[in-house]
Design an enzyme around this catalytic site. Sequence first.
Site, PDB file in Angstrom:
ATOM      1  N   ASP A 205       0.758  -1.026  -0.011  1.00  0.00           N
ATOM      2  CA  ASP A 205       0.069  -0.035   0.064  1.00  0.00           C
ATOM      3  C   ASP A 205       0.955   1.377  -0.197  1.00  0.00           C
ATOM      4  O   ASP A 205       1.483   1.854   0.938  1.00  0.00           O
ATOM      5  CB  ASP A 205      -0.795  -0.065   1.360  1.00  0.00           C
ATOM      6  CG  ASP A 205      -1.641   1.475   1.262  1.00  0.00           C
ATOM      7  OD1 ASP A 205      -1.504   2.256   0.821  1.00  0.00           O
ATOM      8  OD2 ASP A 205      -2.409   1.217   2.425  1.00  0.00           O
ATOM      9  N   GLN A 208       0.920   6.479   1.006  1.00  0.00           N
ATOM     10  CA  GLN A 208       1.820   7.687   1.532  1.00  0.00           C
ATOM     11  C   GLN A 208       3.177   7.745   0.943  1.00  0.00           C
ATOM     12  O   GLN A 208       3.876   8.522   1.311  1.00  0.00           O
ATOM     13  CB  GLN A 208       1.955   7.385   2.992  1.00  0.00           C
ATOM     14  CG  GLN A 208       0.594   7.732   3.507  1.00  0.00           C
ATOM     15  CD  GLN A 208      -0.158   9.046   3.682  1.00  0.00           C
ATOM     16  OE1 GLN A 208       0.428  10.004   3.400  1.00  0.00           O
ATOM     17  NE2 GLN A 208      -1.450   9.342   3.600  1.00  0.00           N
ATOM     18  N   LYS A 231      -3.114  11.972  -3.231  1.00  0.00           N
ATOM     19  CA  LYS A 231      -1.898  12.241  -2.310  1.00  0.00           C
ATOM     20  C   LYS A 231      -0.703  12.493  -2.992  1.00  0.00           C
ATOM     21  O   LYS A 231       0.264  12.705  -2.453  1.00  0.00           O
ATOM     22  CB  LYS A 231      -1.685  11.131  -1.453  1.00  0.00           C
ATOM     23  CG  LYS A 231      -3.039  10.763  -0.736  1.00  0.00           C
ATOM     24  CD  LYS A 231      -2.910   9.439   0.036  1.00  0.00           C
ATOM     25  CE  LYS A 231      -4.126   9.090   0.775  1.00  0.00           C
ATOM     26  NZ  LYS A 231      -4.569   9.745   1.974  1.00  0.00           N
ATOM     27  N   CYS A 369      -8.073   6.754  10.304  1.00  0.00           N
ATOM     28  CA  CYS A 369      -8.334   5.342   9.690  1.00  0.00           C
ATOM     29  C   CYS A 369      -7.324   4.376  10.177  1.00  0.00           C
ATOM     30  O   CYS A 369      -6.955   3.328   9.550  1.00  0.00           O
ATOM     31  CB  CYS A 369      -8.530   5.831   8.347  1.00  0.00           C
ATOM     32  SG  CYS A 369      -9.629   6.637   7.723  1.00  0.00           S
TER      33      CYS A 369
HETATM   34  C1  LIG Z   1      -1.730   4.342   4.039  1.00  0.00           C
HETATM   35  C2  LIG Z   1      -2.862   4.396   3.521  1.00  0.00           C
HETATM   36  N1  LIG Z   1      -3.438   3.455   2.779  1.00  0.00           N
HETATM   37  C3  LIG Z   1      -4.614   3.815   2.219  1.00  0.00           C
HETATM   38  C4  LIG Z   1      -5.384   5.165   2.137  1.00  0.00           C
HETATM   39  C5  LIG Z   1      -6.822   5.130   1.499  1.00  0.00           C
HETATM   40  O1  LIG Z   1      -6.520   5.828   0.290  1.00  0.00           O
HETATM   41  P1  LIG Z   1      -7.724   6.170  -0.551  1.00  0.00           P
HETATM   42  O2  LIG Z   1      -8.822   6.966   0.302  1.00  0.00           O
HETATM   43  O3  LIG Z   1      -7.435   7.515  -1.615  1.00  0.00           O
HETATM   44  O4  LIG Z   1      -8.282   4.950  -1.210  1.00  0.00           O
HETATM   45  C6  LIG Z   1      -4.884   6.282   2.764  1.00  0.00           C
HETATM   46  C7  LIG Z   1      -5.477   7.418   2.851  1.00  0.00           C
HETATM   47  O5  LIG Z   1      -5.429   7.979   3.653  1.00  0.00           O
HETATM   48  C8  LIG Z   1      -3.686   5.813   3.494  1.00  0.00           C
HETATM   49  O6  LIG Z   1      -3.088   6.913   4.162  1.00  0.00           O
END
Ligand SMILES: Cc1ncc(COP(=O)(O)O)c(C=O)c1O
Length: 412
Positions: A205, A208, A231, A369
């Site tokens: 993932d 960031q 982002k 989150c």
């Molecule tokens: C580490 C990480 N993974 C996943 C996401 C989810 O991203 P999105 O909301 O653009 O799908 C985020 C969003 O803050 C994140 O920081």
Amino acid sequence: MNKPKTALDIEKIRSDFPILNEAVNGKSLVYFDNAATTQKPSVVINALTDYYGHYNANIHRGLHALAEKATFAFENSRHSLQRFLNAALVEEIIFTYGTTDGINLVAQTFGRRFLGQGDEIIISTLEHHSNIVPWQMLCEERGCVLRVIPINEQGELRMDEYEKMLSERTKLVSVVHVSNSLGTINPVKTIIEKAHAVGAKVLIDGAQATSHMEVDVQALDCDFYVFSLHKLYGPTGLGVLYGKKAILDAMPPYRGGGEMIKEVTFEKTTYNDLPYKFEAGTPNIADVVAALTAVQYVDELGKTNMAAYENELLRYATEQLGDIDGLRIVGQAAEKISVVSFVLAGIHPQDIGTILDQQGIAIRTGHHCTQPLMNRLGLPSGTARASFAVYNTFAEIDKLVQGIRKVQKMML
Ligand SMILES: Cc1ncc(COP(=O)(O)O)c(C=O)c1O
């Protein structure tokens, strides 16, 4: 403080972002919520209006001039993202709605096809909900088992524990490249090597990571890499899923509909080749087209320059915030990007956010989150988080410090 040494012209960069001229609550905006989403430079905003104003058309199917121009711009953007990640093949770049969508795609296709009863999926304590819940849903349906790599007190992964978890039952390892809550940079190359040694596939993932460091999916040798353009100074509602071609080819499609098919009869449908097999329906054309300018913008600044400057911001903020009585920085990993999470003794994070907002300073408060991580840290109300981007300045960090002192004066 002395003007920082940087190869970048920060004032020029700031002038590229119109929103930075906004006043919020009567004060000039200080935007420190970049881990949630970055602001957009004019080139990206202009690319959107240019598309809608001059060559809006549906892609791939039309033979007219506008359709051809839109199709070319769309596919050109895919090529730029291939170069951005150093993917071997352009068809390994799948457009999604974002990181969350990319992970769900892998869970629902790769996961449902290849994982079953007793198979293990390893994630980590640092994960965003979007890299937890899709796997829990899969485990519920398929009878797989979710295992979680613990962290140490600095907010780093316990690699010794990870190694103990790996076995022939491990089918997938899905971990975050950089923690959105603590800023920890995970040793993903080692994680991938060790997972491959037991035959497991790996998803990273990168939500960031992509705006702060070079990402080379071939050097990492990850099987999947996901991130969101919003982002990375690009538009919202758009992400990329990179996957190795052989694995993507073996996966069933995700959503059914137009574009993802070769031939449809009422009896049987055959599916399109990569990448279209995973891109059902009219895609997010305008945002894909504008993503190209975001990637070009970042390339022109240079990731190395950006990271060097952002590290200086992080170092300065850590120093200055560390001088405030009653403030504790949460997450002190040796390898970190420019995120500072903190708590103030006797003050709820929400109050910090509200009072700073009155001063025009936008930070994020709460669990970010990552509720399981916050519970592990014994911080169920979460933290306050300031996250920096290339357009932030040392003077803005001074404003944050003054703002936090004001919060303490008002609340204690
Ligand atoms: C580490 C990480 N993974 C996943 C996401 C989810 O991203 P999105 O909301 O653009 O799908 C985020 C969003 O803050 C994140 O920081």
